[in-house]
Write an enzyme that holds these catalytic residues in place. Structure first.
Site, PDB file in Angstrom:
ATOM      1  N   LYS A 287      34.129 -15.395  -8.016  1.00 37.30           N
ATOM      2  CA  LYS A 287      32.938 -14.588  -8.321  1.00 37.30           C
ATOM      3  C   LYS A 287      33.313 -13.369  -9.165  1.00 37.30           C
ATOM      4  O   LYS A 287      34.318 -12.712  -8.902  1.00 37.30           O
ATOM      5  CB  LYS A 287      32.298 -14.140  -6.993  1.00 37.30           C
TER       6      LYS A 287
ATOM      7  N   ARG B 264     -18.182  -7.979   0.620  1.00 39.08           N
ATOM      8  CA  ARG B 264     -18.930  -9.237   0.493  1.00 39.08           C
ATOM      9  C   ARG B 264     -19.307  -9.805   1.864  1.00 39.08           C
ATOM     10  O   ARG B 264     -20.413 -10.311   2.048  1.00 39.08           O
ATOM     11  CB  ARG B 264     -18.093 -10.258  -0.284  1.00 39.08           C
TER      12      ARG B 264
ATOM     13  N   GLY C  40      10.850   0.300   1.418  1.00 38.55           N
ATOM     14  CA  GLY C  40      10.619  -0.222   2.768  1.00 38.55           C
ATOM     15  C   GLY C  40      10.553   0.865   3.820  1.00 38.55           C
ATOM     16  O   GLY C  40      10.511   0.560   5.013  1.00 38.55           O
ATOM     17  N   ARG C  41      10.624   2.114   3.379  1.00 41.88           N
ATOM     18  CA  ARG C  41      10.649   3.257   4.296  1.00 41.88           C
ATOM     19  C   ARG C  41      11.768   3.041   5.328  1.00 41.88           C
ATOM     20  O   ARG C  41      12.897   2.859   4.918  1.00 41.88           O
ATOM     21  CB  ARG C  41       9.279   3.428   4.972  1.00 41.88           C
TER      22      ARG C  41
ATOM     23  N   ARG D 201       5.298  -1.126  -6.011  1.00 41.32           N
ATOM     24  CA  ARG D 201       3.977  -0.962  -5.403  1.00 41.32           C
ATOM     25  C   ARG D 201       2.849  -1.471  -6.299  1.00 41.32           C
ATOM     26  O   ARG D 201       1.696  -1.564  -5.861  1.00 41.32           O
ATOM     27  CB  ARG D 201       3.737   0.521  -5.086  1.00 41.32           C
TER      28      ARG D 201
ATOM     29  N   ASP E 219       6.030  -3.342   7.900  1.00 37.24           N
ATOM     30  CA  ASP E 219       6.598  -2.627   9.051  1.00 37.24           C
ATOM     31  C   ASP E 219       5.567  -2.366  10.156  1.00 37.24           C
ATOM     32  O   ASP E 219       5.742  -1.445  10.953  1.00 37.24           O
ATOM     33  CB  ASP E 219       7.216  -1.291   8.580  1.00 37.24           C
TER      34      ASP E 219
ATOM     35  N   ARG F 162      -2.780  10.451   1.653  1.00 41.02           N
ATOM     36  CA  ARG F 162      -2.288  10.693   3.021  1.00 41.02           C
ATOM     37  C   ARG F 162      -2.924  12.026   3.410  1.00 41.02           C
ATOM     38  O   ARG F 162      -2.502  13.071   2.931  1.00 41.02           O
ATOM     39  CB  ARG F 162      -0.765  10.767   3.043  1.00 41.02           C
TER      40      ARG F 162
ATOM     41  N   GLY G  46       0.119   4.831   1.382  1.00 42.07           N
ATOM     42  CA  GLY G  46       0.605   4.277   0.112  1.00 42.07           C
ATOM     43  C   GLY G  46      -0.210   3.051  -0.285  1.00 42.07           C
ATOM     44  O   GLY G  46      -0.557   2.240   0.567  1.00 42.07           O
TER      45      GLY G  46
ATOM     46  N   ASP H 248       5.711  -2.487   2.985  1.00 41.58           N
ATOM     47  CA  ASP H 248       6.910  -2.411   3.823  1.00 41.58           C
ATOM     48  C   ASP H 248       7.023  -3.513   4.885  1.00 41.58           C
ATOM     49  O   ASP H 248       8.093  -3.720   5.437  1.00 41.58           O
ATOM     50  CB  ASP H 248       6.966  -1.052   4.539  1.00 41.58           C
TER      51      ASP H 248
ATOM     52  N   ALA I 270      21.983 -11.993  -3.106  1.00 46.85           N
ATOM     53  CA  ALA I 270      22.841 -10.802  -2.980  1.00 46.85           C
ATOM     54  C   ALA I 270      24.120 -11.124  -2.228  1.00 46.85           C
ATOM     55  O   ALA I 270      24.133 -11.949  -1.307  1.00 46.85           O
ATOM     56  CB  ALA I 270      22.075  -9.701  -2.253  1.00 46.85           C
TER      57      ALA I 270
ATOM     58  N   ASP J 162       0.701   2.457   9.681  1.00 45.53           N
ATOM     59  CA  ASP J 162       0.676   3.075  11.017  1.00 45.53           C
ATOM     60  C   ASP J 162      -0.031   4.429  11.058  1.00 45.53           C
ATOM     61  O   ASP J 162      -0.816   4.697  11.966  1.00 45.53           O
ATOM     62  CB  ASP J 162       2.109   3.269  11.523  1.00 45.53           C
TER      63      ASP J 162
ATOM     64  N   THR K 268       0.461  -2.493   3.478  1.00 43.95           N
ATOM     65  CA  THR K 268       1.653  -1.750   3.055  1.00 43.95           C
ATOM     66  C   THR K 268       2.704  -2.735   2.561  1.00 43.95           C
ATOM     67  O   THR K 268       2.843  -3.823   3.129  1.00 43.95           O
ATOM     68  CB  THR K 268       2.261  -0.890   4.193  1.00 43.95           C
TER      69      THR K 268
ATOM     70  N   ARG L   3      27.091  -0.150 -11.009  1.00 43.52           N
ATOM     71  CA  ARG L   3      25.939   0.656 -11.431  1.00 43.52           C
ATOM     72  C   ARG L   3      24.890   0.662 -10.329  1.00 43.52           C
ATOM     73  O   ARG L   3      24.671  -0.363  -9.670  1.00 43.52           O
ATOM     74  CB  ARG L   3      25.308   0.057 -12.698  1.00 43.52           C
TER      75      ARG L   3
ATOM     76  N   VAL M 179       7.717   0.913  -8.948  1.00 48.34           N
ATOM     77  CA  VAL M 179       7.326  -0.321  -9.659  1.00 48.34           C
ATOM     78  C   VAL M 179       6.975  -1.402  -8.620  1.00 48.34           C
ATOM     79  O   VAL M 179       6.119  -2.257  -8.858  1.00 48.34           O
ATOM     80  CB  VAL M 179       8.470  -0.761 -10.615  1.00 48.34           C
TER      81      VAL M 179
HETATM   82  O1  F6P Z   1       4.916   2.774   2.544  1.00 49.36           O
HETATM   83  C1  F6P Z   1       5.042   2.347   1.230  1.00 49.36           C
HETATM   84  C2  F6P Z   1       6.106   3.157   0.517  1.00 49.36           C
HETATM   85  O2  F6P Z   1       6.187   2.701  -0.823  1.00 49.36           O
HETATM   86  C3  F6P Z   1       7.484   3.141   1.165  1.00 49.36           C
HETATM   87  O3  F6P Z   1       8.203   1.972   0.881  1.00 49.36           O
HETATM   88  C4  F6P Z   1       8.086   4.389   0.621  1.00 49.36           C
HETATM   89  O4  F6P Z   1       9.036   4.904   1.514  1.00 49.36           O
HETATM   90  C5  F6P Z   1       6.912   5.321   0.492  1.00 49.36           C
HETATM   91  O5  F6P Z   1       5.754   4.522   0.499  1.00 49.36           O
HETATM   92  C6  F6P Z   1       6.912   6.175  -0.737  1.00 49.36           C
HETATM   93  O6  F6P Z   1       5.871   7.056  -0.643  1.00 49.36           O
HETATM   94  P1  F6P Z   1       5.291   7.903  -1.881  1.00 49.36           P
HETATM   95  O7  F6P Z   1       4.468   6.986  -2.713  1.00 49.36           O
HETATM   96  O8  F6P Z   1       4.484   8.965  -1.240  1.00 49.36           O
HETATM   97  O9  F6P Z   1       6.470   8.409  -2.630  1.00 49.36           O
END
Ligand code: F6P
Length: 321
Positions: free
Chosen positions: A215, A27, A172-173, A254, A131, A74, A13, A129, A188, A105, A127, A245, A252
């Protein structure tokens, strides 16, 4: 004697700051007397020989751009022995003596396979995430947090106007770090992450308690690894009578221009990666440790376990009352 030649690719990603990393690799390599090839669409470009020499000006005007100028993918083909063999052959044909792989990873597993096949590779954690177990930080995380924060701030405006509850899914996967930090930043009422047991009763009980102190609108941040925001919103509304909701922020998160932190980290990591390849060192992942740039053996890095910031989670719980 011909110049040492390395290659750079982005894989998995995309993440804001990948372009800053590409720029730094190109560079640094050129300023250290090397040549660089830019490989398109991750490992697929190595397999199909889709690459081109990169010059200093090819990476001008990209430090502030999201996405990746090298495109990304990928690659399933690369997991097959034939794919790996074709990639090795193309590296040899192009005199490539090392590859910088910017990704997560999955991309590092590919970098290990290529290193074991005789082409030294260096992985850079890219990434949103955050992670990657061996690194405190991954390129793109800060920008994604800021994007998610500004989106949830907008949701708060409308939740506040209607006395509603907004249940928001953050990417965040399988990791909850993006949700945790975004959740704290947006104030939150509850943050639901895969690393912590969660019960909806506890979320509802907290909402009721804060309602008693006045609240009237609520933000519940849910990590992608938990999901099911529609269902969560429906159950909250059913139990509390508060109109709820659900929103999935999605891709967005990314995009967008990378923050200072992402640009600087990417530049430092790219520099470090080239220094390693310059010395003929491969099979390493670049990481941030106590704010410093370090590197790990790829297998060691992949075997490490990501720790969740329990202390920060406790802060979130204690101040969202
Ligand atoms: O690893 C980045 C990420 O945006 C994750 O947060 C998400 O689970 C995944 O990639 C989504 O992947 P794709 O862009 O293939 O839908």
């Amino acid at each position: 004697m011909s110049k040492k030649k390395i290659a750079v690719l982005t894989s998995g990603g995309d993440a804001p700051g990948m372009n800053a990393a590409i720029r730094s690799v190109v560079r640094t390599a050129i300023s250290h007397g090397m040549e660089v090839m830019g490989v398109y669409r991750g490992y697929n470009g190595l397999i199909s020989n889709d690459m081109k020499p990169m010059q200093l000006r090819d990476v001008s005007d990209i430090i502030h751009r999201g996405g990746t100028i090298l495109y990304t993918a990928r690659s399933l083909k690369f997991k097959e022995p034939e794919g790996l063999a074709a990639a090795v052959e193309n590296c040899k044909k192009n005199d490539i003596s090392g590859v910088v792989v910017i990704g997560g990873d999955g991309s590092f597993r590919g970098a290990r396979a290529l290193s074991n096949a005789g082409i030294p590779c260096i992985g850079l954690p890219g990434t949103i995430d955050n992670d990657i177990s061996c690194s405190e930080y991954t390129i793109g995380f800060d920008t994604a947090m800021n994007t998610a924060m500004s989106m949830v701030d907008k949701l708060r405006d409308t939740a506040q106007s209607h006395d509603r509850c907004s249940v928001v899914e953050v990417m965040g996967r399988a990791a909850g770090d993006l949700a945790l930090k975004t959740g704290i930043a947006v104030g939150a009422t509850y943050i639901i992450v895969p690393e912590r047991q969660f019960s909806l009763d506890e979320v509802i009980e907290r909402m009721e308690r804060t309602r008693q102190s006045g609240k009237k609108h609520f933000i519940i941040v849910v990590a992608e690894g938990i999901g099911g925001v529609d269902e969560i919103a429906r159950k909250i509304e059913e139990a509390t009578g508060i109109e709820s909701r659900a929103t999935v922020l999605g891709h967005v998160q990314r995009g967008g221009s990378p923050t200072v932190r992402d640009r600087v980290t990417a530049s430092r990591m790219g520099y470090h990666a080239v220094q390693l390849l310059e010395q003929g060192i491969g099979n390493r992942v670049v990481a941030v440790e106590h704010g410093k740039i370090v590197d790990y053996d790829i297998s060691e890095a992949l075997n490490m376990k990501k720790t969740f910031d329990e202390e920060l989670y406790q802060v979130a719980l204690d101040i969202s009352i």
